[in-house]
Design an enzyme around this catalytic site. Structure first.
Site, PDB file in Angstrom:
ATOM      1  N   ASP A   1       0.845  -1.201   0.000  1.00  0.00           N
ATOM      2  CA  ASP A   1       0.000   0.000   0.000  1.00  0.00           C
ATOM      3  C   ASP A   1       0.876   1.245   0.000  1.00  0.00           C
ATOM      4  O   ASP A   1       2.013   1.235   0.494  1.00  0.00           O
ATOM      5  CB  ASP A   1      -0.875   0.046   1.262  1.00  0.00           C
ATOM      6  CG  ASP A   1      -2.068  -0.900   1.192  1.00  0.00           C
ATOM      7  OD1 ASP A   1      -2.315  -1.498   0.123  1.00  0.00           O
ATOM      8  OD2 ASP A   1      -2.765  -1.027   2.227  1.00  0.00           O
TER       9      ASP A   1
ATOM     10  N   ARG B   1      -1.169  -0.971  -8.541  1.00  0.00           N
ATOM     11  CA  ARG B   1      -2.526  -0.491  -8.218  1.00  0.00           C
ATOM     12  C   ARG B   1      -2.523   1.025  -8.379  1.00  0.00           C
ATOM     13  O   ARG B   1      -1.645   1.697  -7.858  1.00  0.00           O
ATOM     14  CB  ARG B   1      -2.902  -0.836  -6.780  1.00  0.00           C
ATOM     15  CG  ARG B   1      -4.261  -0.216  -6.386  1.00  0.00           C
ATOM     16  CD  ARG B   1      -4.483  -0.228  -4.863  1.00  0.00           C
ATOM     17  NE  ARG B   1      -4.545  -1.554  -4.312  1.00  0.00           N
ATOM     18  CZ  ARG B   1      -4.226  -1.842  -3.045  1.00  0.00           C
ATOM     19  NH1 ARG B   1      -3.815  -0.895  -2.225  1.00  0.00           N
ATOM     20  NH2 ARG B   1      -4.306  -3.070  -2.603  1.00  0.00           N
TER      21      ARG B   1
HETATM   22  C1  LIG Z   1      -8.785  -1.386  -3.373  1.00  0.00           C
HETATM   23  C2  LIG Z   1      -8.362  -0.031  -2.935  1.00  0.00           C
HETATM   24  C3  LIG Z   1      -7.104   0.139  -2.414  1.00  0.00           C
HETATM   25  C4  LIG Z   1      -6.678   1.403  -2.011  1.00  0.00           C
HETATM   26  N1  LIG Z   1      -5.389   1.573  -1.589  1.00  0.00           N
HETATM   27  C5  LIG Z   1      -4.948   2.815  -1.289  1.00  0.00           C
HETATM   28  C6  LIG Z   1      -3.586   3.053  -0.963  1.00  0.00           C
HETATM   29  O1  LIG Z   1      -2.744   2.156  -0.945  1.00  0.00           O
HETATM   30  N2  LIG Z   1      -3.226   4.333  -0.650  1.00  0.00           N
HETATM   31  C7  LIG Z   1      -4.111   5.377  -0.666  1.00  0.00           C
HETATM   32  O2  LIG Z   1      -3.721   6.510  -0.399  1.00  0.00           O
HETATM   33  N3  LIG Z   1      -5.421   5.165  -0.972  1.00  0.00           N
HETATM   34  C8  LIG Z   1      -5.854   3.927  -1.274  1.00  0.00           C
HETATM   35  N4  LIG Z   1      -7.167   3.726  -1.610  1.00  0.00           N
HETATM   36  C9  LIG Z   1      -8.159   4.816  -1.382  1.00  0.00           C
HETATM   37  C10 LIG Z   1      -8.284   5.702  -2.593  1.00  0.00           C
HETATM   38  O3  LIG Z   1      -7.093   6.437  -2.743  1.00  0.00           O
HETATM   39  C11 LIG Z   1      -9.461   6.687  -2.455  1.00  0.00           C
HETATM   40  O4  LIG Z   1      -9.303   7.475  -1.307  1.00  0.00           O
HETATM   41  C12 LIG Z   1     -10.822   6.009  -2.354  1.00  0.00           C
HETATM   42  O5  LIG Z   1     -10.881   4.905  -3.207  1.00  0.00           O
HETATM   43  C13 LIG Z   1     -11.930   7.001  -2.781  1.00  0.00           C
HETATM   44  O6  LIG Z   1     -11.704   7.440  -4.096  1.00  0.00           O
HETATM   45  P1  LIG Z   1     -12.579   6.986  -5.363  1.00  0.00           P
HETATM   46  O7  LIG Z   1     -11.641   6.772  -6.513  1.00  0.00           O
HETATM   47  O8  LIG Z   1     -13.424   5.846  -5.023  1.00  0.00           O
HETATM   48  O9  LIG Z   1     -13.393   8.281  -5.747  1.00  0.00           O
HETATM   49  P2  LIG Z   1     -14.432   9.218  -4.856  1.00  0.00           P
HETATM   50  O10 LIG Z   1     -14.745  10.287  -5.815  1.00  0.00           O
HETATM   51  O11 LIG Z   1     -13.804   9.532  -3.587  1.00  0.00           O
HETATM   52  O12 LIG Z   1     -15.606   8.231  -4.658  1.00  0.00           O
HETATM   53  C14 LIG Z   1     -16.484   7.844  -5.698  1.00  0.00           C
HETATM   54  C15 LIG Z   1     -17.765   7.354  -5.062  1.00  0.00           C
HETATM   55  O13 LIG Z   1     -17.501   6.198  -4.274  1.00  0.00           O
HETATM   56  C16 LIG Z   1     -18.233   6.220  -3.061  1.00  0.00           C
HETATM   57  N5  LIG Z   1     -17.274   6.222  -1.930  1.00  0.00           N
HETATM   58  C17 LIG Z   1     -15.946   6.419  -2.017  1.00  0.00           C
HETATM   59  N6  LIG Z   1     -15.370   6.278  -0.794  1.00  0.00           N
HETATM   60  C18 LIG Z   1     -16.370   6.003   0.079  1.00  0.00           C
HETATM   61  C19 LIG Z   1     -16.454   5.737   1.484  1.00  0.00           C
HETATM   62  N7  LIG Z   1     -15.369   5.718   2.269  1.00  0.00           N
HETATM   63  N8  LIG Z   1     -17.683   5.456   2.028  1.00  0.00           N
HETATM   64  C20 LIG Z   1     -18.782   5.442   1.257  1.00  0.00           C
HETATM   65  N9  LIG Z   1     -18.772   5.684  -0.080  1.00  0.00           N
HETATM   66  C21 LIG Z   1     -17.596   5.964  -0.667  1.00  0.00           C
HETATM   67  C22 LIG Z   1     -19.094   7.446  -3.114  1.00  0.00           C
HETATM   68  O14 LIG Z   1     -20.318   7.069  -3.668  1.00  0.00           O
HETATM   69  C23 LIG Z   1     -18.362   8.346  -4.078  1.00  0.00           C
HETATM   70  O15 LIG Z   1     -19.205   9.255  -4.736  1.00  0.00           O
HETATM   71  C24 LIG Z   1      -7.579   2.514  -2.089  1.00  0.00           C
HETATM   72  C25 LIG Z   1      -8.843   2.319  -2.642  1.00  0.00           C
HETATM   73  C26 LIG Z   1      -9.234   1.090  -3.085  1.00  0.00           C
HETATM   74  C27 LIG Z   1     -10.567   0.956  -3.732  1.00  0.00           C
END
Ligand SMILES: Cc1cc2nc3c(=O)[nH]c(=O)nc-3n(C[C@H](O)[C@H](O)[C@H](O)COP(=O)(O)OP(=O)(O)OC[C@H]3O[C@@H](n4cnc5c(N)ncnc54)[C@H](O)[C@@H]3O)c2cc1C
Length: 302
Positions: free
Chosen positions: A125, A174
């Site tokens: 991560d 990722r």
């Molecule tokens: C498998 C995976 C691994 C990850 N690993 C890392 C990592 O190693 N380092 C790092 O910094 N980040 C990591 N992340 C987190 C990532 O960086 C984002 O902060 C997170 O995925 C929200 O961004 P989004 O692309 O979904 O877009 P957003 O625009 O934030 O979300 C899109 C939609 O998804 C839904 N949503 C998103 N998050 C939430 C929530 N917490 N609760 C409820 N609904 C939500 C909402 O409907 C939102 O409108 C990871 C995410 C995933 C999916």
């Protein structure tokens, strides 16, 4: 940050533990390895794979970091025994990065030693920007020492990420937006800039022959990824989508039904409270989602 987000962050420490547990329940398998095994088995039955995260960040002592590494080893052994389709995601600070690079590397190597005999993958991560260089160095050293089933994460919100993607051609990477709030000098503030950086990094990775793990719940990005996958004629074995446990399961189901690989990130462990609070405090946007969940549960009770 909206007023509602600000308000939620301000009152977080006052929220009783059982309420935080209830709020975080959909996003965390539970405190024990058995919880993670149960959730992974359910996901596998739905045609989804998993990557499991043992909760624990910024440990204070080497023994804590070694204990977390041992939990990963136990998890990998249990997945093999149970015939589960799951790999692991490790956090460098949980494995001791802030206590010493070499300690962290030894612990990651211990996890890899348990994963490799059964062809399981170890994802490293990406945490806040104070760890980016060391984390990428860790990955590159491990790869150069012959470990093929290990890969890093890039955060599209960082201005450096497109350059990093260009340098990681061929690796399994990722790509996500990035959850940590960083200084504006190194991080995009504008949502569309983050999306554009995500798409550019993804294209560069695929151009370089990388196996890309597209980690997002943002439908706009999922659609762009699907377009590029179709344009390039990629087989479903050449990429995967990834989502967090409990978030946008509807979107994930649609991807699985359409024949794409989907891996769900499954956190478990005794440190569920610390993890929940940290996630909420680090990123007020997440607090906003929780506020939304609370509002929805209030409506449901009527
Ligand atoms: C498998 C995976 C691994 C990850 N690993 C890392 C990592 O190693 N380092 C790092 O910094 N980040 C990591 N992340 C987190 C990532 O960086 C984002 O902060 C997170 O995925 C929200 O961004 P989004 O692309 O979904 O877009 P957003 O625009 O934030 O979300 C899109 C939609 O998804 C839904 N949503 C998103 N998050 C939430 C929530 N917490 N609760 C409820 N609904 C939500 C909402 O409907 C939102 O409108 C990871 C995410 C995933 C999916």
């Amino acid at each position: 940050m909206s007023l509602l987000d600000r308000a939620v962050v301000a009152v977080l420490p006052a929220i009783p533990r059982p309420v935080v547990r209830k709020l975080s329940a959909p996003y965390i398998a539970g405190p024990s390895l058995d919880d993670a095994r149960r959730v992974v088995a359910e996901l596998n039955a739905e045609g989804k794979t998993a990557t499991v995260d043992v909760l624990g960040e910024e440990v204070a002592q080497a023994s804590e970091a070694e204990a977390i590494a041992a939990e990963y080893v136990a998890a990998l052994e249990a997945f093999e025994r149970d015939g589960l389709d799951a790999n692991v995601s490790v956090k460098p600070t949980g494995l001791g990065l802030k206590l010493g690079y070499d300690l962290c590397k030894r612990n990651v190597e211990a996890v890899i030693a348990a994963a490799e005999p059964t062809n399981r993958f170890v994802r490293i991560d990406m945490e806040d920007s104070s760890t980016t260089d060391d984390t990428l160095r860790l990955f590159r050293e491990l790869r150069d020492e012959g470990h093929a089933r290990v890969g890093p994460v890039l955060q599209a919100s960082l201005r450096r990420t497109v350059a990093d993607a260009a340098s990681l051609a061929g690796a399994s990477v990722r790509i996500c937006k990035g959850i940590y709030v960083e200084p504006e000098a190194i991080q995009f503030r504008d949502d569309q800039e983050v999306r554009d950086s995500f798409v550019e990094a993804l294209e560069l990775l695929l151009d370089g022959g990388s196996y890309a793990a597209v980690a997002t719940h943002d439908e706009w990005l999922v659609d762009r990824a699907l377009e590029t996958i179709a344009r390039r004629g990629l087989a479903p074995s050449a990429y995967e989508f990834q989502m967090l446990l409990g978030i946008r399961a509807d979107l994930g189901d649609r991807l699985v039904e359409a024949g794409h690989r989907l891996r769900i990130y499954v956190p478990f462990g005794r440190q569920w409270y610390e993890y929940s609070m940290r996630r909420l405090q680090e990123n007020p946007k997440v607090a906003g989602y929780v506020a939304g969940d609370v509002a929805r549960s209030l409506f449901r009770r009527r």
